[in-house]
Every structure is written in structure tokens, then in C-alpha cells.
Motif scaffolding. Sequence first.
Motif, PDB file in Angstrom:
ATOM      1  N   GLU A 196       4.524  78.293  68.484  1.00 37.17           N
ATOM      2  CA  GLU A 196       3.325  77.454  68.453  1.00 37.17           C
ATOM      3  C   GLU A 196       3.478  76.318  67.450  1.00 37.17           C
ATOM      4  O   GLU A 196       3.141  75.160  67.723  1.00 37.17           O
ATOM      5  CB  GLU A 196       2.104  78.303  68.097  1.00 37.17           C
ATOM      6  CG  GLU A 196       0.772  77.565  68.220  1.00 37.17           C
ATOM      7  CD  GLU A 196      -0.412  78.452  67.859  1.00 37.17           C
ATOM      8  OE1 GLU A 196      -1.443  77.893  67.473  1.00 37.17           O
ATOM      9  OE2 GLU A 196      -0.303  79.698  67.965  1.00 37.17           O
ATOM     10  N   ALA A 197       4.032  76.653  66.285  1.00 38.15           N
ATOM     11  CA  ALA A 197       4.244  75.633  65.242  1.00 38.15           C
ATOM     12  C   ALA A 197       5.246  74.579  65.721  1.00 38.15           C
ATOM     13  O   ALA A 197       5.068  73.376  65.476  1.00 38.15           O
ATOM     14  CB  ALA A 197       4.743  76.305  63.967  1.00 38.15           C
ATOM     15  N   ALA A 198       6.299  75.042  66.428  1.00 38.33           N
ATOM     16  CA  ALA A 198       7.309  74.109  66.937  1.00 38.33           C
ATOM     17  C   ALA A 198       6.707  73.192  67.989  1.00 38.33           C
ATOM     18  O   ALA A 198       7.016  71.998  68.053  1.00 38.33           O
ATOM     19  CB  ALA A 198       8.498  74.877  67.513  1.00 38.33           C
ATOM     20  N   GLN A 199       5.806  73.752  68.829  1.00 36.35           N
ATOM     21  CA  GLN A 199       5.133  72.939  69.852  1.00 36.35           C
ATOM     22  C   GLN A 199       4.238  71.878  69.198  1.00 36.35           C
ATOM     23  O   GLN A 199       4.244  70.711  69.577  1.00 36.35           O
ATOM     24  CB  GLN A 199       4.293  73.822  70.771  1.00 36.35           C
ATOM     25  CG  GLN A 199       5.084  74.383  71.946  1.00 36.35           C
ATOM     26  CD  GLN A 199       4.198  75.174  72.892  1.00 36.35           C
ATOM     27  OE1 GLN A 199       3.300  75.879  72.479  1.00 36.35           O
ATOM     28  NE2 GLN A 199       4.467  75.055  74.175  1.00 36.35           N
ATOM     29  N   GLU A 200       3.496  72.301  68.185  1.00 38.70           N
ATOM     30  CA  GLU A 200       2.583  71.368  67.500  1.00 38.70           C
ATOM     31  C   GLU A 200       3.356  70.259  66.799  1.00 38.70           C
ATOM     32  O   GLU A 200       2.888  69.133  66.689  1.00 38.70           O
ATOM     33  CB  GLU A 200       1.713  72.126  66.492  1.00 38.70           C
ATOM     34  CG  GLU A 200       0.632  72.966  67.165  1.00 38.70           C
ATOM     35  CD  GLU A 200      -0.148  73.814  66.176  1.00 38.70           C
ATOM     36  OE1 GLU A 200       0.156  73.739  64.971  1.00 38.70           O
ATOM     37  OE2 GLU A 200      -1.054  74.545  66.606  1.00 38.70           O
ATOM     38  N   ALA A 201       4.560  70.599  66.342  1.00 39.06           N
ATOM     39  CA  ALA A 201       5.391  69.599  65.654  1.00 39.06           C
ATOM     40  C   ALA A 201       6.134  68.713  66.653  1.00 39.06           C
ATOM     41  O   ALA A 201       6.856  67.797  66.268  1.00 39.06           O
ATOM     42  CB  ALA A 201       6.385  70.294  64.738  1.00 39.06           C
ATOM     43  N   GLY A 202       5.937  69.015  67.957  1.00 39.20           N
ATOM     44  CA  GLY A 202       6.605  68.228  68.998  1.00 39.20           C
ATOM     45  C   GLY A 202       8.087  68.516  69.137  1.00 39.20           C
ATOM     46  O   GLY A 202       8.851  67.702  69.656  1.00 39.20           O
ATOM     47  N   ASN A 203       8.508  69.693  68.663  1.00 38.79           N
ATOM     48  CA  ASN A 203       9.941  70.037  68.718  1.00 38.79           C
ATOM     49  C   ASN A 203      10.389  70.560  70.082  1.00 38.79           C
ATOM     50  O   ASN A 203      11.579  70.625  70.353  1.00 38.79           O
ATOM     51  CB  ASN A 203      10.281  71.062  67.635  1.00 38.79           C
ATOM     52  CG  ASN A 203      10.214  70.450  66.251  1.00 38.79           C
ATOM     53  OD1 ASN A 203      10.411  69.246  66.108  1.00 38.79           O
ATOM     54  ND2 ASN A 203       9.920  71.257  65.243  1.00 38.79           N
ATOM     55  N   PHE A 204       9.433  71.019  70.922  1.00 41.38           N
ATOM     56  CA  PHE A 204       9.839  71.433  72.275  1.00 41.38           C
ATOM     57  C   PHE A 204       8.652  71.353  73.212  1.00 41.38           C
ATOM     58  O   PHE A 204       7.502  71.277  72.769  1.00 41.38           O
ATOM     59  CB  PHE A 204      10.465  72.831  72.247  1.00 41.38           C
ATOM     60  CG  PHE A 204       9.490  73.979  72.404  1.00 41.38           C
ATOM     61  CD1 PHE A 204       9.320  74.599  73.633  1.00 41.38           C
ATOM     62  CD2 PHE A 204       8.761  74.443  71.330  1.00 41.38           C
ATOM     63  CE1 PHE A 204       8.447  75.667  73.772  1.00 41.38           C
ATOM     64  CE2 PHE A 204       7.893  75.509  71.451  1.00 41.38           C
ATOM     65  CZ  PHE A 204       7.729  76.115  72.685  1.00 41.38           C
TER      66      PHE A 204
END
Length: 204
Positions: A196-204
Motif C-alpha cells: 500500500e505504501a509503495a502504491q501511494e508513493a507511485g512505485n508500482f
Amino acid sequence: MKQTVREVIVVEGRYDKNALSQVVDATIVTLGGFAVFNDREKLAFLRRLAEQRGLIVLTDSDGAGFVIRNYLKGALPRDRVKQAYIPDIRGKERRKRAPGKEGKLGVEGMKPAVLLEALRRCGATFEEENGPAERRGEPITKADLFALGLTGGTDSAARRQALLKALDLPEHLTPNAMLEALNLLYSREEFLARAEAAQEAGNF
């Protein structure tokens, strides 16, 4: 009934993995022989597995096997790695037309009892003898990967690679290997929070 080994077992190649998987229920990671020398991602992955689960190195008893073993000794945390040794037995594996250069059987040519003894001698943790494995709650499943768009979609492969990079895991892991690695390293809650954190950071 196969015995369960808590540590992750590291072997040279897929034939070694096949032989060992007939003997124990364990996570077995292949090195691809000398290819591991130039694979920084795999080494980083092995270090994380060593820290979290402990590693057992089980290579062939020939010179090449010891070159790989000695390389790993210098690259991995020594206090988290156990060394399992097979005996020198002359012969050749069934699938080979001729014996290896030194004429010794490798891990794939060992009898089940010999492999078990090698693991016992190095101090492998057999779950049946040390109580049940620690439960980490619900496992991460294929349904979780699908829900995150990591499988089953047109851009799933690219999304998987992006998430693997964000989690510092080897980008070439197949979906099944990725699932296995994630379950080794994270609880389901930890993984979903990181994803979820990676999604919010736009990483995937």
C-alpha cells in the motif's frame, strides 16, 4: 513422511534441489552455480533470508563446490549460516554420460539418508524435534497478488518488477517464486502495508 527444516537451504542447481526436495520439506534456493558471483540481487536476497530464517549451505564436495561455499562464507553473515557437507563418494549421476572432473557424486547423487545426516550434522532445525513452527498468521496468497494487480492483468509483469524493486527483491522472480519469497520475509499484514505504501508513493 518428509521432515521439515526451518532454515532455508542453498544448493548449486536445480537437480540438487530436486534431490533434496524428495528428502525434506524446506525452502530450497538454487544459486545457478558460479552465476551467483555476479548476481548482487540474489546475494542481497540470501542475506535477508539468512537474517530472518537462517541459511544452510549444501554444495557439492568437489573443488567448484568449495569455491562457491567459500565465496558465500565471505558474503553472508557467518552467525546466520550453517555449513552442511556431503561425503566424498566416487561415481556419476544417472543423468550424466560421464563422471564429473573429480569423479565425485554431487548433492543430486546422494542417497536420502546421506543428505539427512549432512543436515543433522550441521545443526539444521528439524521442526518435529523442536516443536511446531512459529505461526505468522495468514499467509500471503495468489489472490492477494491478483487483487494488487500483480498477476492476471496486461501490465502485471511490469507492476511485479516495480514492486520487487521497491522491496529490494530480485526483479526476475516468477510469480510463484515471488509469493514464496514474500511469505518468507513478511507476514500478510506487513506485506499489504508495504504494498500500500509503495502504491501511494507511485512505485508500482
